[in-house]
Enzyme design. Structure first.
Site, mmCIF file in Angstrom:
data_model
loop_
_atom_site.group_PDB
_atom_site.id
_atom_site.type_symbol
_atom_site.label_atom_id
_atom_site.label_comp_id
_atom_site.label_asym_id
_atom_site.label_seq_id
_atom_site.Cartn_x
_atom_site.Cartn_y
_atom_site.Cartn_z
ATOM 1 N N SER A 91 92.505 16.510 69.463
ATOM 2 C CA SER A 91 92.299 17.009 68.093
ATOM 3 C C SER A 91 93.124 18.242 67.794
ATOM 4 O O SER A 91 93.034 18.793 66.696
ATOM 5 C CB SER A 91 90.829 17.360 67.876
ATOM 6 O OG SER A 91 90.061 16.195 67.858
ATOM 7 N N THR A 193 88.393 20.163 67.033
ATOM 8 C CA THR A 193 89.169 21.287 66.502
ATOM 9 C C THR A 193 88.677 22.597 67.097
ATOM 10 O O THR A 193 87.467 22.793 67.219
ATOM 11 C CB THR A 193 88.921 21.332 64.977
ATOM 12 O OG1 THR A 193 89.537 20.192 64.406
ATOM 13 C CG2 THR A 193 89.464 22.583 64.331
ATOM 14 N N THR A 211 94.228 22.672 64.615
ATOM 15 C CA THR A 211 93.781 21.272 64.636
ATOM 16 C C THR A 211 94.928 20.321 64.332
ATOM 17 O O THR A 211 95.923 20.713 63.711
ATOM 18 C CB THR A 211 92.671 21.054 63.572
ATOM 19 O OG1 THR A 211 92.097 19.763 63.730
ATOM 20 C CG2 THR A 211 93.200 21.185 62.160
ATOM 21 N N ARG A 221 98.017 14.588 54.260
ATOM 22 C CA ARG A 221 96.690 15.214 54.122
ATOM 23 C C ARG A 221 96.650 16.562 54.861
ATOM 24 O O ARG A 221 97.112 16.696 55.982
ATOM 25 C CB ARG A 221 95.635 14.272 54.702
ATOM 26 C CG ARG A 221 94.198 14.763 54.550
ATOM 27 C CD ARG A 221 93.690 15.427 55.806
ATOM 28 N NE ARG A 221 92.254 15.708 55.750
ATOM 29 C CZ ARG A 221 91.621 16.453 56.642
ATOM 30 N NH1 ARG A 221 92.268 16.977 57.656
ATOM 31 N NH2 ARG A 221 90.329 16.676 56.535
ATOM 32 N N THR A 244 84.204 23.418 61.587
ATOM 33 C CA THR A 244 84.704 22.178 62.170
ATOM 34 C C THR A 244 84.047 21.023 61.438
ATOM 35 O O THR A 244 83.016 21.198 60.794
ATOM 36 C CB THR A 244 84.424 22.136 63.692
ATOM 37 O OG1 THR A 244 85.009 20.949 64.240
ATOM 38 C CG2 THR A 244 82.942 22.135 63.991
ATOM 39 N N GLY A 245 84.656 19.857 61.554
ATOM 40 C CA GLY A 245 84.075 18.686 60.901
ATOM 41 C C GLY A 245 84.908 18.222 59.732
ATOM 42 O O GLY A 245 86.116 18.471 59.676
HETATM 43 C C1 SD4 Z 1 89.915 18.764 59.398
HETATM 44 N N1 SD4 Z 1 88.150 20.241 60.016
HETATM 45 O O1 SD4 Z 1 91.133 18.625 59.423
HETATM 46 C C2 SD4 Z 1 89.248 19.486 60.544
HETATM 47 C C3 SD4 Z 1 88.854 18.478 61.566
HETATM 48 C C4 SD4 Z 1 87.941 18.977 62.611
HETATM 49 O O2 SD4 Z 1 86.972 18.743 64.643
HETATM 50 O O3 SD4 Z 1 87.319 19.987 62.537
HETATM 51 N N2 SD4 Z 1 87.811 18.277 63.683
HETATM 52 O O4 SD4 Z 1 89.203 18.296 58.499
#
Ligand code: SD4
Length: 334
Positions: A91, A193, A211, A221, A244-245
């Site tokens: 990631s 991330t 990330t 994106r 994160t997320g």
């Molecule tokens: C994203 N927040 O690009 C990041 C992805 C992420 O653990 O946190 N992955 O949306």
């Protein structure tokens, strides 16, 4: 008219500096492993301290060494570089999952105690975006460089181009292409991330985030991670937060900024992370059940916490010679 907000800020600043001084004096080396109440008790906060999203123990240890030597920003950069250089972390950096055209593109940002920030997004072929982001902060008049401009800047600064798509990530991508079905996966590989926050022994705070974004995202994106206020925010008078997320949900609530603002209002880090998650849920009533968003936060007292929508989000705290991986509290039950 009396400026209440200035008064409040001054109060927080004075209170926090006094408490930090007391906490340094009270802190005995090798105190036993973190008890959860340490997170709520300013006097016990063992600073210097590093906190990061997910179980990034080795990376936190590298960061802490530099922070203990008084090199706060180097700590953030070197700790995050360690994840970026690890091809097994899919990631972040080298080995990151590609977008749906098979291209690895990286996002990162950094923010320091002086309220300076730097960021790169949609960066290709350079495995250490956090280091490029730091140079954007330190050596340009800008905050964000994107795409070809970010790449050119990195090359001008001596970074080397390399292929970031490892065999592992490539073969998983080719497998994914067979169905090319895109749906968010909660806590499963697609999220690790790194967001990292650190406080040094003077009580100064900095943070960074790096990330490869969501695996198999659309080409072009950009997520929350390189956006100051979304993936990361630092206010050295108050504290810091990182996310994160599912970046789209973090972006539309400016979640890290919001978390720091909640701490400014007097919430503890855990309360502030929870309030930011609740805002995300309120604004995404139809979709939140299928998404993960997690925040971690650190305040000027050295207190820390985390909270997420789904169970399964972990964060790691490192201080002295201790590492502790916490299961964050979550809105949805296990
Ligand atoms: C994203 N927040 O690009 C990041 C992805 C992420 O653990 O946190 N992955 O949306």
């Amino acid at each position: 008219m009396k400026d209440l907000s200035t008064d409040r800020r001054r109060f927080i600043k004075q209170a926090s500096m006094g408490t930090i001084a007391a906490s340094i004096a009270a802190c005995t080396p090798n105190t036993e492993v973190l008890q959860s109440e340490l997170t709520e008790d300013p006097k016990s906060s063992p600073i210097p301290l590093v906190i990061s999203t997910w179980p990034h123990i080795a990376d936190n240890q590298i960061a802490l060494l530099a922070v203990q030597e008084g090199r706060l920003l180097d700590g953030i950069e070197k700790g995050i570089n360690n994840v970026e250089n690890n091809p097994k972390d899919q990631s972040v950096g080298l080995g990151g999952r590609p977008d749906r055209s098979g291209i690895v593109t990286l996002d990162a940002c950094i923010m320091d105690r002086k309220h300076r920030a730097g960021s790169v997004c949609y960066l290709k072929d350079i495995k250490n975006p956090i280091s490029v982001a730091r140079l954007v902060m330190e050596e340009t008049p800008h905050v964000i460089l994107a795409g070809d401009g970010a790449l050119q800047f990195a090359l001008d600064k001596g970074f080397k181009k390399e292929n970031l798509l490892t065999d592992q990530s490539k073969s998983e991508y080719l497998e994914w292409l067979k169905t090319a079905e895109y749906k968010p996966q909660i806590n499963v590989e697609l999220h690790d991330t790194i967001g990292m926050l650190a406080i040094d022994e003077r009580g100064d705070i900095s943070g960074g985030c790096s990330t490869s974004g969501l695996g198999y995202k659309m080409q072009g994106r950009v997520g929350d991670s390189p956006i100051i206020g979304a993936g990361l925010f630092v206010d050295n008078e108050i504290g810091a937060a990182t996310a994160t997320g599912m970046g789209e949900l973090v972006l539309t609530t400016l979640g890290s900024f919001l978390t720091v603002e909640f701490m400014r209002q007097g919430m503890t880090p855990t309360e502030a992370c929870k309030a930011a998650v609740m805002r995300t849920i309120e604004k995404n009533k139809e979709t939140y059940k299928d998404m993960q968003v997690g925040y971690i936060a650190l305040d000027k007292f050295g207190r820390f916490g985390g909270y997420s929508i789904q169970p399964g989000f972990q964060y790691t705290v490192t201080y002295q010679d201790h590492n502790k991986v916490f299961d964050a509290q979550s809105y949805l039950p296990k």
